[in-house]
Design a protein around this motif. Structure first.
Motif, PDB file in Angstrom:
ATOM      1  N   LEU A  14      40.341  41.889  40.314  1.00 44.40           N
ATOM      2  CA  LEU A  14      41.184  41.425  39.214  1.00 44.40           C
ATOM      3  C   LEU A  14      41.482  39.925  39.302  1.00 44.40           C
ATOM      4  O   LEU A  14      41.814  39.281  38.302  1.00 44.40           O
ATOM      5  CB  LEU A  14      42.493  42.221  39.260  1.00 44.40           C
ATOM      6  CG  LEU A  14      43.394  42.256  38.041  1.00 44.40           C
ATOM      7  CD1 LEU A  14      42.660  42.790  36.834  1.00 44.40           C
ATOM      8  CD2 LEU A  14      44.622  43.116  38.345  1.00 44.40           C
ATOM      9  N   MET A  15      41.377  39.371  40.515  1.00 38.80           N
ATOM     10  CA  MET A  15      41.686  37.948  40.714  1.00 38.80           C
ATOM     11  C   MET A  15      40.828  37.041  39.820  1.00 38.80           C
ATOM     12  O   MET A  15      41.210  35.909  39.545  1.00 38.80           O
ATOM     13  CB  MET A  15      41.500  37.549  42.180  1.00 38.80           C
ATOM     14  CG  MET A  15      42.618  37.984  43.110  1.00 38.80           C
ATOM     15  SD  MET A  15      44.239  37.225  42.703  1.00 38.80           S
ATOM     16  CE  MET A  15      43.888  35.498  43.086  1.00 38.80           C
ATOM     17  N   GLU A  16      39.687  37.535  39.373  1.00 35.00           N
ATOM     18  CA  GLU A  16      38.859  36.755  38.464  1.00 35.00           C
ATOM     19  C   GLU A  16      39.627  36.403  37.189  1.00 35.00           C
ATOM     20  O   GLU A  16      39.316  35.417  36.513  1.00 35.00           O
ATOM     21  CB  GLU A  16      37.608  37.580  38.125  1.00 35.00           C
ATOM     22  CG  GLU A  16      36.573  36.835  37.323  1.00 35.00           C
ATOM     23  CD  GLU A  16      35.373  37.741  37.002  1.00 35.00           C
ATOM     24  OE1 GLU A  16      35.171  38.757  37.695  1.00 35.00           O
ATOM     25  OE2 GLU A  16      34.657  37.406  36.034  1.00 35.00           O
ATOM     26  N   TYR A  17      40.630  37.211  36.864  1.00 34.02           N
ATOM     27  CA  TYR A  17      41.391  37.005  35.619  1.00 34.02           C
ATOM     28  C   TYR A  17      42.790  36.453  35.884  1.00 34.02           C
ATOM     29  O   TYR A  17      43.610  36.377  34.973  1.00 34.02           O
ATOM     30  CB  TYR A  17      41.490  38.327  34.851  1.00 34.02           C
ATOM     31  CG  TYR A  17      40.131  38.858  34.466  1.00 34.02           C
ATOM     32  CD1 TYR A  17      39.545  38.482  33.267  1.00 34.02           C
ATOM     33  CD2 TYR A  17      39.428  39.697  35.327  1.00 34.02           C
ATOM     34  CE1 TYR A  17      38.289  38.944  32.921  1.00 34.02           C
ATOM     35  CE2 TYR A  17      38.171  40.158  34.992  1.00 34.02           C
ATOM     36  CZ  TYR A  17      37.606  39.777  33.790  1.00 34.02           C
ATOM     37  OH  TYR A  17      36.352  40.233  33.457  1.00 34.02           O
ATOM     38  N   LEU A  18      43.063  36.113  37.144  1.00 34.89           N
ATOM     39  CA  LEU A  18      44.417  35.684  37.522  1.00 34.89           C
ATOM     40  C   LEU A  18      44.373  34.312  38.175  1.00 34.89           C
ATOM     41  O   LEU A  18      43.365  33.921  38.755  1.00 34.89           O
ATOM     42  CB  LEU A  18      45.037  36.667  38.523  1.00 34.89           C
ATOM     43  CG  LEU A  18      45.161  38.122  38.103  1.00 34.89           C
ATOM     44  CD1 LEU A  18      45.722  38.954  39.263  1.00 34.89           C
ATOM     45  CD2 LEU A  18      46.061  38.239  36.881  1.00 34.89           C
ATOM     46  N   GLU A  19      45.496  33.621  38.100  1.00 35.45           N
ATOM     47  CA  GLU A  19      45.644  32.365  38.827  1.00 35.45           C
ATOM     48  C   GLU A  19      47.115  32.256  39.221  1.00 35.45           C
ATOM     49  O   GLU A  19      47.985  32.272  38.340  1.00 35.45           O
ATOM     50  CB  GLU A  19      45.228  31.200  37.935  1.00 35.45           C
ATOM     51  CG  GLU A  19      45.194  29.879  38.651  1.00 35.45           C
ATOM     52  CD  GLU A  19      44.638  28.764  37.751  1.00 35.45           C
ATOM     53  OE1 GLU A  19      43.702  28.082  38.161  1.00 35.45           O
ATOM     54  OE2 GLU A  19      45.177  28.605  36.625  1.00 35.45           O
ATOM     55  N   PRO A  60      36.923  52.146  42.430  1.00 29.50           N
ATOM     56  CA  PRO A  60      36.086  51.202  43.189  1.00 29.50           C
ATOM     57  C   PRO A  60      36.799  50.588  44.394  1.00 29.50           C
ATOM     58  O   PRO A  60      38.027  50.498  44.434  1.00 29.50           O
ATOM     59  CB  PRO A  60      35.741  50.126  42.142  1.00 29.50           C
ATOM     60  CG  PRO A  60      35.871  50.812  40.824  1.00 29.50           C
ATOM     61  CD  PRO A  60      36.989  51.797  41.002  1.00 29.50           C
ATOM     62  N   MET A  61      36.001  50.144  45.345  1.00 27.00           N
ATOM     63  CA  MET A  61      36.528  49.570  46.580  1.00 27.00           C
ATOM     64  C   MET A  61      37.349  48.312  46.308  1.00 27.00           C
ATOM     65  O   MET A  61      38.268  48.003  47.054  1.00 27.00           O
ATOM     66  CB  MET A  61      35.378  49.227  47.539  1.00 27.00           C
ATOM     67  CG  MET A  61      34.563  50.429  48.002  1.00 27.00           C
ATOM     68  SD  MET A  61      35.583  51.705  48.797  1.00 27.00           S
ATOM     69  CE  MET A  61      35.933  50.908  50.384  1.00 27.00           C
ATOM     70  N   ASP A  62      36.969  47.557  45.275  1.00 26.81           N
ATOM     71  CA  ASP A  62      37.680  46.300  45.013  1.00 26.81           C
ATOM     72  C   ASP A  62      38.641  46.422  43.826  1.00 26.81           C
ATOM     73  O   ASP A  62      39.029  45.431  43.225  1.00 26.81           O
ATOM     74  CB  ASP A  62      36.695  45.156  44.777  1.00 26.81           C
ATOM     75  CG  ASP A  62      35.754  45.433  43.610  1.00 26.81           C
ATOM     76  OD1 ASP A  62      35.850  46.536  42.997  1.00 26.81           O
ATOM     77  OD2 ASP A  62      34.918  44.557  43.314  1.00 26.81           O
ATOM     78  N   SER A  63      39.030  47.668  43.482  1.00 21.02           N
ATOM     79  CA  SER A  63      39.972  47.842  42.365  1.00 21.02           C
ATOM     80  C   SER A  63      41.390  47.530  42.827  1.00 21.02           C
ATOM     81  O   SER A  63      41.737  47.666  44.011  1.00 21.02           O
ATOM     82  CB  SER A  63      39.908  49.274  41.843  1.00 21.02           C
ATOM     83  OG  SER A  63      40.356  50.167  42.837  1.00 21.02           O
ATOM     84  N   HIS A  64      42.209  47.129  41.872  1.00 21.26           N
ATOM     85  CA  HIS A  64      43.568  46.708  42.195  1.00 21.26           C
ATOM     86  C   HIS A  64      44.377  47.861  42.790  1.00 21.26           C
ATOM     87  O   HIS A  64      45.092  47.690  43.780  1.00 21.26           O
ATOM     88  CB  HIS A  64      44.243  46.172  40.931  1.00 21.26           C
ATOM     89  CG  HIS A  64      45.622  45.647  41.158  1.00 21.26           C
ATOM     90  ND1 HIS A  64      45.862  44.451  41.795  1.00 21.26           N
ATOM     91  CD2 HIS A  64      46.848  46.167  40.870  1.00 21.26           C
ATOM     92  CE1 HIS A  64      47.157  44.237  41.866  1.00 21.26           C
ATOM     93  NE2 HIS A  64      47.786  45.270  41.316  1.00 21.26           N
ATOM     94  N   SER A  86      44.529  38.583  47.205  1.00 23.72           N
ATOM     95  CA  SER A  86      43.989  37.281  46.795  1.00 23.72           C
ATOM     96  C   SER A  86      42.525  37.152  47.182  1.00 23.72           C
ATOM     97  O   SER A  86      41.744  36.492  46.493  1.00 23.72           O
ATOM     98  CB  SER A  86      44.792  36.147  47.444  1.00 23.72           C
ATOM     99  OG  SER A  86      46.080  36.070  46.895  1.00 23.72           O
ATOM    100  N   ARG A  87      42.146  37.792  48.260  1.00 25.81           N
ATOM    101  CA  ARG A  87      40.777  37.652  48.780  1.00 25.81           C
ATOM    102  C   ARG A  87      39.817  38.651  48.141  1.00 25.81           C
ATOM    103  O   ARG A  87      38.695  38.307  47.794  1.00 25.81           O
ATOM    104  CB  ARG A  87      40.805  37.824  50.299  1.00 25.81           C
ATOM    105  CG  ARG A  87      39.555  37.393  51.044  1.00 25.81           C
ATOM    106  CD  ARG A  87      39.721  37.685  52.532  1.00 25.81           C
ATOM    107  NE  ARG A  87      40.131  39.077  52.737  1.00 25.81           N
ATOM    108  CZ  ARG A  87      40.951  39.505  53.700  1.00 25.81           C
ATOM    109  NH1 ARG A  87      41.447  38.652  54.576  1.00 25.81           N
ATOM    110  NH2 ARG A  87      41.276  40.780  53.807  1.00 25.81           N
ATOM    111  N   ARG A 108      44.303  35.049  32.563  1.00 29.36           N
ATOM    112  CA  ARG A 108      43.284  34.522  31.652  1.00 29.36           C
ATOM    113  C   ARG A 108      43.134  35.519  30.501  1.00 29.36           C
ATOM    114  O   ARG A 108      42.213  36.325  30.448  1.00 29.36           O
ATOM    115  CB  ARG A 108      41.979  34.335  32.395  1.00 29.36           C
ATOM    116  CG  ARG A 108      42.075  33.366  33.571  1.00 29.36           C
ATOM    117  CD  ARG A 108      40.682  33.081  34.154  1.00 29.36           C
ATOM    118  NE  ARG A 108      40.744  32.745  35.560  1.00 29.36           N
ATOM    119  CZ  ARG A 108      41.048  31.541  36.042  1.00 29.36           C
ATOM    120  NH1 ARG A 108      41.327  30.572  35.227  1.00 29.36           N
ATOM    121  NH2 ARG A 108      41.073  31.334  37.347  1.00 29.36           N
ATOM    122  N   ILE A 109      44.109  35.411  29.593  1.00 31.07           N
ATOM    123  CA  ILE A 109      44.264  36.392  28.519  1.00 31.07           C
ATOM    124  C   ILE A 109      43.011  36.478  27.648  1.00 31.07           C
ATOM    125  O   ILE A 109      42.512  37.563  27.352  1.00 31.07           O
ATOM    126  CB  ILE A 109      45.485  36.000  27.652  1.00 31.07           C
ATOM    127  CG1 ILE A 109      46.781  36.083  28.469  1.00 31.07           C
ATOM    128  CG2 ILE A 109      45.551  36.845  26.397  1.00 31.07           C
ATOM    129  CD1 ILE A 109      47.291  37.462  28.677  1.00 31.07           C
TER     130      ILE A 109
END
Lengths: 429, 429
Positions: free
Chosen positions: A399-404, A334-338, A394-395, A286-287
Motif C-alpha cells: 500500500l505504501m506505493e499510494y502513501l507518503e 497476499p504476503m505484502d497486503s496491509h 514502511s518497508r 495519492r488519491i
C-alpha cells in the motif's frame, strides 16, 4: 479606565436604551452574558442540531479524556513550541490550560466567573457561544524536546524524560515536512462540531501567547477508527473500512497492556503512570492514482473486501483473517497486503488504540487533492512496539506505493488531572 | 480480461468461501454492493448519527439546490480550469457531472446501476458508503474565463457571456492569491457531514480527469449565515453573530429582486434566467490581533452587541439599527462600523443571500492561525450591486484593519436541471 461592563452599559443606555431593555428579549444567552458565566448549551432552541452535539465528557479522571472516549467526528490538532525559558511560566501555562480545558469541555466560557470586561479583550473568543459542547475533549502531551533540546536541559526535566520518549526514527520512504512535525507540546481537540474543536485550540493558543507559539496544526474529519464497540467502523479516503480490529474502550485488559503506562515501566518516569504516548503521522494519500486502480488491485493491497470489510479469506468484517488460506497464486491474503503486515500475529501481538482522522487540505500545485489520513495512536511503548511495526509497514506494505508520510510526532500524554491539580503536575512536582 | 465481479467472486470462492458466505452476514450494504445499486443510507444502524445527516434535498428543479437550501454545516468548494479545447468534451463533462450530482445527492453511488467492476476502478470512490446523504447539495457555476480567455472564444460561447459576468475588480486593500482565485468552473458542495461533501468534490474531480483540473479548493465549517428563518444565526470567528439580516428562503419577493436572474435582465444571456451569480471571497482574519482587542472596540467596529447580536442602538438581534441615535461621541452606531456600511439603507437597498463558511487552514509560518471567513453570496447583479457595496466596505469599513481578502471569484450559476437535461444545457443549446 477599566469600568466594568455594567457601568458602561449604563453609559450606553444614555442613548435611550436601558440595559435591561437590551437584554430583556433575548433570553438565556443574554442573561448568561450579563452575569458573565455563560454556558454554550443554552440558546439554540429552534436549531436543527445534530444529537451528538449534546454529549459532554468529564474532564477530570485517572486518564485524560480523548483517548478511550468514543472517537468524535472532528479533530483540531496543534503542536506548540515553548518560547520561554522559565519553568514557572511553563507551569503557569499548564495550570491555565487545565482550567480552560475543564471549562470548555463543560460547556463554560473561558474565564467563566469573572465579570465580562468591556475595556479589555474578552477572556473567551466567543465563536462557540450558543453551541453545545459536542462531546469536546482536550488532550495534552509533552514532546521529547520539552525535556532536552540541542543538549540543553531547558526546564530541569531532563532526568525525568521517559526512555520511550525519543523522536521517532526516519522510516523507509518517509518524506517528512519539518513544518508539520514534532513540537514541545501537543493538544488534541476532538468534538462532533468543528467550530467547537477550533474554538478550543484557538483559546489555548491565545492563553499561551508569549509562552508558546503554534508550530503546526491539522484539521480532520470522519474519524478513521472506532474506539468503542458501540461505534460502526468508518471509512478512510481509500473507500475502505478502517480500524476494524482497533482496540476498544470495552477491552480494559488490552488497554492496560497496550495503552496505559504502568508503574513499573520506567522508574525514572513514574510521573507518567496512567498516561500514554501519542504517535501522530500525517499520511498523504495519492488519491488520483488510487482512484484509477482496479477494485481487484485495491482489495489485494488491503487484503479486505471493499464493501463489507471482510478479510479476503472470507467471513464478515470481524472475522479473523485466515492468512494460510491458499488462493490461485499463493495465499488469498497476499504476503505484502496491509491487513497481514499490520496484524498482531505478525507483530509480536502488538495492538494499538488508533484514533486518526481523514483530512483534506485543498489542492496542491498540480491540482491534486491534498488529502489523506492523519494517523493518531495511543500506545504504551512507542519505541519497542510502534516503531518496529511501522518499520515493517514502511518497508514491505504494498500500500505504501499510494502513501507518503509527510508529518510525524511523538508526545508523552500525562495521566488525567483531578480537581485542583493541573495536567502534568506529577512531572513538575 | 474484464470479467464481472460475480465471475471473479466465484474464482475467489475457490479458496473455500462461497460468495453468498462472504456477503451473507453483513446485511444491506453487502446486498447493495452485490447488485451494484447501493445507496449510502442503509447501514449505520448502531451508529450515533446526528439527525441532520438524514436530510435529502431534491437535485432537480427550477433553481439549483444549494442556494436557498437551508445552509448546511460544512462546505467543500472547488474551482476548476477546463483543460480541453473541445466543446463536445465540455458538454459531456457537464452531462456526467449532472448525472453524478443527481446520484450523490440522492444517496446513490456514482455509476449506480452498472455492475461493480472488478478489474477496473470502481465508479465511486467509496468513502461515503454507509453514510447518509447529510443534506448534500451540489451547485455548479461558469466563470468569465469559460466564455473568453486571453481574447480567445474557447468554446464558441463568447456571444452568450452575460454582461454582469466579468472578473471582479481589484478592491482597495485586496491582497489576492492567484492560486486561490477565479477558475473556469466552480462547484460548491455543502452537507452536514464533511466526508459527504469531500466525497462529492473528489468524485466530480475524478470524472473530470482529462477535461478539467482542480485549480483550488476551500473547506469550510460552521456556516456563517442562515438562509432560512428556521435556522439560528451562527457566529463567525470574531465571535459575533453573522448574517442576522441575511435574505431568507421565506422571502420570495426579495429573492426575485436580489438573487434570481430575470428574463429581461440581459437578452444576450437569457440562458441564465432562473439562475444567479456566485461571489466568493476568501477573507482572512487577523485572529490574534482581534483577540487582543477590547470588547468595547470589537462592538464598536461591528456595531452590534457581541453576546446577543443586537445593534448598539438597542433592542434585540432582529431589531432594525437606529443609525441616527446619538451616543456620547457622535452616533451610537459609528459611521465606519460594519453594520452601518453594509446595511441596505446605505447601499441603495441592496440585499444579498450570503452563504459563507468559517475556515481554519492550520497555522501560517509565524504560528498564527490561518483562519477566516469564506464569503459566498448569491446575487442577481454582481457588477451593479455587489461591486459598489464591497468597494465601500473595502475602503471605509473600520473592520478592514482586521481583515485581508486573499481569494476571489465570480461565476454564473445556471438554472436548475430538470430530469433528462444537464446543468448549463440552456447555455449550449
Amino acid at each position: 479606565m477599566t469600568p466594568k461592563r455594567d457601568d458602561d452599559r449604563t453609559g450606553r443606555a444614555q442613548g435611550g436604551v436601558s440595559r435591561r431593555g437590551l437584554f430583556g428579549a433575548v433570553g438565556v444567552t443574554a442573561i448568561a452574558g450579563a452575569s458573565g458565566v455563560a454556558g454554550w448549551g443554552v440558546a439554540h432552541a429552534q436549531e436543527d442540531k445534530p444529537s451528538t452535539t449534546a454529549l459532554r465528557y468529564p474532564f477530570h479522571g485517572e486518564h485524560q479524556a480523548g483517548i478511550v472516549t468514543p472517537a468524535q467526528d472532528r479533530l483540531h490538532f496543534a503542536a506548540f513550541d515553548v518560547t520561554t525559558d522559565s519553568r514557572d511560566a511553563l507551569v503557569e501555562l499548564l495550570r491555565a490550560w487545565t482550567d480552560a480545558a475543564a471549562a470548555m469541555t463543560a460547556g463554560e466560557l473561558v474565564g467563566a466567573g469573572s465579570p465580562l470586561p468591556y475595556d479589555a479583550p474578552p477572556d473567551d473568543t466567543g465563536e462557540a457561544l450558543g453551541l453545545d459542547t459536542a462531546g469536546l475533549t482536550i488532550t495534552i502531551g509533552f514532546g521529547p524536546s520539552l525535556f532536552e533540546k540541542d543538549g540543553v536541559d531547558r526546564f530541569g526535566l531532563r532526568d525525568r524524560q521517559p526512555r520511550e520518549l525519543r523522536r521517532l526514527p526516519h522510516f523507509p520512504a518517509d518524506n517528512l515536512d519539518e513544518a508539520r512535525s514534532d513540537g514541545d507540546l501537543c493538544v488534541q481537540a476532538c468534538a462532533n462540531d468543528p467550530q467547537v474543536a477550533v474554538h478550543a485550540i484557538r483559546n489555548l493558543a491565545r492563553i499561551g501567547f508569549g509562552t508558546v507559539a503554534m508550530r503546526w496544526a491539522q484539521l480532520g474529519f470522519g474519524r478513521t477508527s472506532s474506539t468503542s464497540t458501540a461505534q460502526a467502523t468508518p471509512r478512510n479516503l481509500f473507500g475502505f473500512k478502517d480500524g476494524t480490529s482497533n482496540l476498544k474502550a470495552e477491552e480494559p485488559e488490552d488497554l492496560a497492556d497496550f495503552v496505559w503506562v504502568q508503574e513499573a515501566d520506567d522508574p525514572a518516569a513514574s510521573w507518567l503512570t496512567g498516561g500514554s504516548y501519542l504517535v501522530a503521522r500525517r499520511i498523504s494519500m495519492r488519491i488520483e492514482t488510487w482512484d484509477r486502480t482496479s477494485l481487484r488491485e485495491q482489495e489485494t493491497l488491503i487484503g479486505r473486501d471493499r464493501v463489507d470489510g471482510a478479510p479476503l479469506s472470507g467471513g464478515t468484517e470481524f472475522s479473523e483473517p485466515d492468512f494460510a488460506l491458499a488462493g490461485r497464486d499463493g495465499p488469498i491474503i497476499p504476503m505484502d497486503s496491509h491487513v497481514r503486515l499490520a496484524h498482531p500475529t505478525h507483530n509480536n501481538g502488538t495492538k494499538m488504540l488508533r484514533r486518526g482522522y481523514n483530512f483534506t487540505d485543498g489542492a496542491d500545485a498540480l491540482g491534486r487533492l491534498d488529502a489523506g489520513l492523519f494517523f493518531i495512536a495511543f500506545v504504551r511503548e512507542p519505541q519497542s512496539r510502534y516503531v518496529p511495526l511501522q518499520t515493517t509497514l514502511s518497508r514491505d506494505d504494498a500500500l505504501m506505493e499510494y502513501l507518503e508520510h509527510t508529518g510525524s510526532g511523538l508526545w508523552a500524554i500525562p495521566p488525567g488531572a483531578t480537581e485542583g491539580t493541573y495536567l502534568g503536575q506529577s512531572l513538575f512536582a
